[in-house]
Each structure stands twice: as structure tokens, then as C-alpha cells.
Design a protein around this motif. Structure first.
Motif, PDB file in Angstrom:
ATOM      1  N   TYR A   9       0.876  -1.172   0.000  1.00  0.00           N
ATOM      2  CA  TYR A   9       0.000   0.000   0.000  1.00  0.00           C
ATOM      3  C   TYR A   9       0.913   1.220   0.000  1.00  0.00           C
ATOM      4  CZ  TYR A   9      -4.011  -2.835   1.685  1.00  0.00           C
ATOM      5  OH  TYR A   9      -5.017  -3.756   1.833  1.00  0.00           O
ATOM      6  N   VAL A  12      -2.125   5.110   0.344  1.00  0.00           N
ATOM      7  CA  VAL A  12      -3.487   4.774  -0.074  1.00  0.00           C
ATOM      8  C   VAL A  12      -4.515   5.530   0.774  1.00  0.00           C
ATOM      9  CG1 VAL A  12      -5.221   2.930  -0.102  1.00  0.00           C
ATOM     10  CG2 VAL A  12      -2.931   2.506  -1.036  1.00  0.00           C
ATOM     11  N   LEU A  65      -1.969   0.784  -4.895  1.00  0.00           N
ATOM     12  CA  LEU A  65      -1.865  -0.527  -4.256  1.00  0.00           C
ATOM     13  C   LEU A  65      -1.167  -1.454  -5.244  1.00  0.00           C
ATOM     14  CD1 LEU A  65      -2.589  -2.446  -1.969  1.00  0.00           C
ATOM     15  CD2 LEU A  65      -4.933  -2.509  -2.825  1.00  0.00           C
TER      16      LEU A  65
END
Ligand code: DUT
Ligand code: MG
Length: 240
Positions: A9, A12, A65
Motif C-alpha cells: 500500500y 493509499v 496498491l
């Protein structure tokens, strides 16, 4: 196709399509291939929301992601969902036999595969005690199963596809500690990246690392010892 199961991530953020306020803000962390990461945090912290982005039940609003170094959007949904075993917080069984519910998504599953995944999910013995065993019908007019039994059938359904990434959303909450540790031991043989949301601190400690979420953010990530040193909230959770 997902090969290694590395998850990253990168800054995010996520806002539900119908909402004004983000539920995740600036989340960054990496899960290594075959690592087991536990996610803890108060109710409403955003744990399930964080999970739902991996099988792309929702798209990331901001940030990126990555799966195996590639943006998640570069995979087709079939590639992604074929590699991910996602067990939702409230699993759904459809009207039909237990066998069909476990084999769902893998129509060519053999009898042996169905039984093995049920054994690993610690539900085989329960199934064998039912009137028609694997042919027992669930759902409308079928037998009533407890929440924990449904969770384990849902785990078996995830395992039978030999996922590269396994995501358990509080899926062992209804299990006693001995059964839970049998299940987690069995899952180790699948050699998949595992993300497990849990409210049990003992379950979290048994993972390689722990991620503590608070209010849509990553408050801390590391081993149990690292978090004890880093986070006063973690220390309070452990002591409570
Ligand atoms: N939320 C929505 N829409 C949804 C689902 C959740 O707006 O469809 C909100 C509710 C909450 C926040 O997102 O304020 C985070 O919810 P999530 O379900 O991700 O929290 P959790 O950490 O999984 O909570 P719990 O431990 O209760 O499962
Ligand atoms: Mg949740």
C-alpha cells in the motif's frame, strides 16, 4: 496472475462511493510474500475497508496498491480473485450442499480436495456429524449452522483454491483457542501471504508482524516487541 503475493500500500486513501469522508487516509505498508500479518484496531478503524481493496471490491481513491510490484489495476478481476482467498467478516453460504459451498469457484474440485480443505479449516469433524455429511443442505430449508461453522466453511472455500494471498476478516473469532491454533498451523502449509484481522491479542502475537490501525491510519507496524516499544496504545491493548 499473482505469483509471489507481495502486497504494498503506497499512500493509499479510500472514500466509500456514497460517503463524503475518507475511511482510510495515507496508508503505507508492505506485506512480504508468505508473511503473516495480523491487523488489529478498534471497531470502525477501517480494517475491513483496508481488506476490501485487495480483491478490488472497491478501488483505491488515492495512492497506489501494488501486488508483486505491479499496480493492482493491471490485473484482471479474474486473475486477482483467482489468486486471493478472501473470507469476509460475515460469510455468505448459498442454498445447496456443504460440498458445493466449499467447492464454489472451483467446480472441478475433487472429493479429496474438498475434504482436505475442510480438515484444514477445522470443520470436517462437524460436517461428518451432520445427517447427510458433505451432502447436507445449508441455507433455506437446510440445517442451521452457527456463525463459527459458517466461517470455517468459508475458510475451506478459500483454501481449496490454493490462494497466493489469504485474507481472514475476523474469521476465527468464534473458535476456541485450541481449534484456532490448529487452523492457523494448517494454513501455514499453504505458504501464502496471510492477512488476518483479529480482536484476539494472542492471535496477533502468533503472526510475523502486527499492524495497528486507528481512525483510518496505520498507527504502528512491527513485531510484538517492536510495537510494545513504539506504541502506548498497543501497550494498553496488550494489558487490557
Ligand atoms: N463504512 C462505510 N460504508 C461501508 C462500510 C463501512 O461508510 O460500506 C464506514 C464505517 C466506519 C468506517 O467505514 O466508520 C470503517 O469501517 P470498517 O468496516 O472498515 O471498520 P472495521 O475496522 O472493520 O470495524 P469492525 O472491527 O467493527 O469490523
Ligand atoms: Mg470489520
Amino acid at each position: 496472475e499473482v505469483i509471489d503475493g507481495k502486497i504494498e500500500y503506497e499512500h493509499v486513501a479510500f472514500t466509500y462511493p456514497t460517503a463524503d469522508e475518507p475511511v482510510l487516509t495515507d496508508v503505507s505498508f508492505t506485506v512480504n510474500p508468505r508473511e503473516k500479518l495480523a491487523i488489529i484496531g478498534a471497531t470502525g478503524a477501517g480494517k475491513t475497508s483496508l481488506f476490501q481493496l485487495i480483491p478490488r471490491l472497491y478501488n483505491v481513491t488515492k495512492g497506489v496498491l501494488y501486488i508483486d510490484q505491479k499496480p493492482i489495476t493491471s490485473y484482471t478481476l479474474d486473475q486477482l480473485r483467482g489468486s486471493i482467498g478472501y473470507v469476509p467478516q460475515s460469510p455468505l453460504l448459498f442454498t445447496g450442499s456443504i460440498r458445493d459451498n466449499i467447492a464454489w469457484g472451483k467446480e472441478n474440485a475433487t472429493r479429496e480436495e474438498i475434504i482436505q480443505s475442510a480438515k484444514d479449516a477445522q470443520i470436517h469433524d462437524t460436517i461428518m456429524d451432520l445427517p447427510d455429511q458433505y451432502d447436507t443442505r445449508v441455507g433455506q430449508k437446510g440445517v442451521n449452522l452457527s456463525g463459527g461453522q459458517k466461517q470455517r466453511i468459508s475458510i475451506a472455500r478459500a483454501l481449496i483454491r490454493r490462494p497466493k494471498i489469504l485474507m481472514l476478516d475476523d474469521s476465527t473469532s468464534a473458535l476456541d483457542l485450541a481449534t484456532e491454533s490448529e487452523l492457523l498451523r494448517a494454513i501455514q502449509h499453504y505458504h501464502c501471504t496471510t492477512m488476518i484481522i483479529t480482536s484476539k491479542i494472542s492471535t496477533a502475537i502468533s503472526a510475523d508482524r502486527i499492524l495497528l490501525m486507528n481512525d483510518g491510519k496505520v498507527l504502528a507496524i512491527g513485531t510484538h516487541e517492536e510495537l510494545l516499544n513504539q506504541s502506548s496504545l498497543y501497550m494498553r491493548i496488550v494489558e487490557s
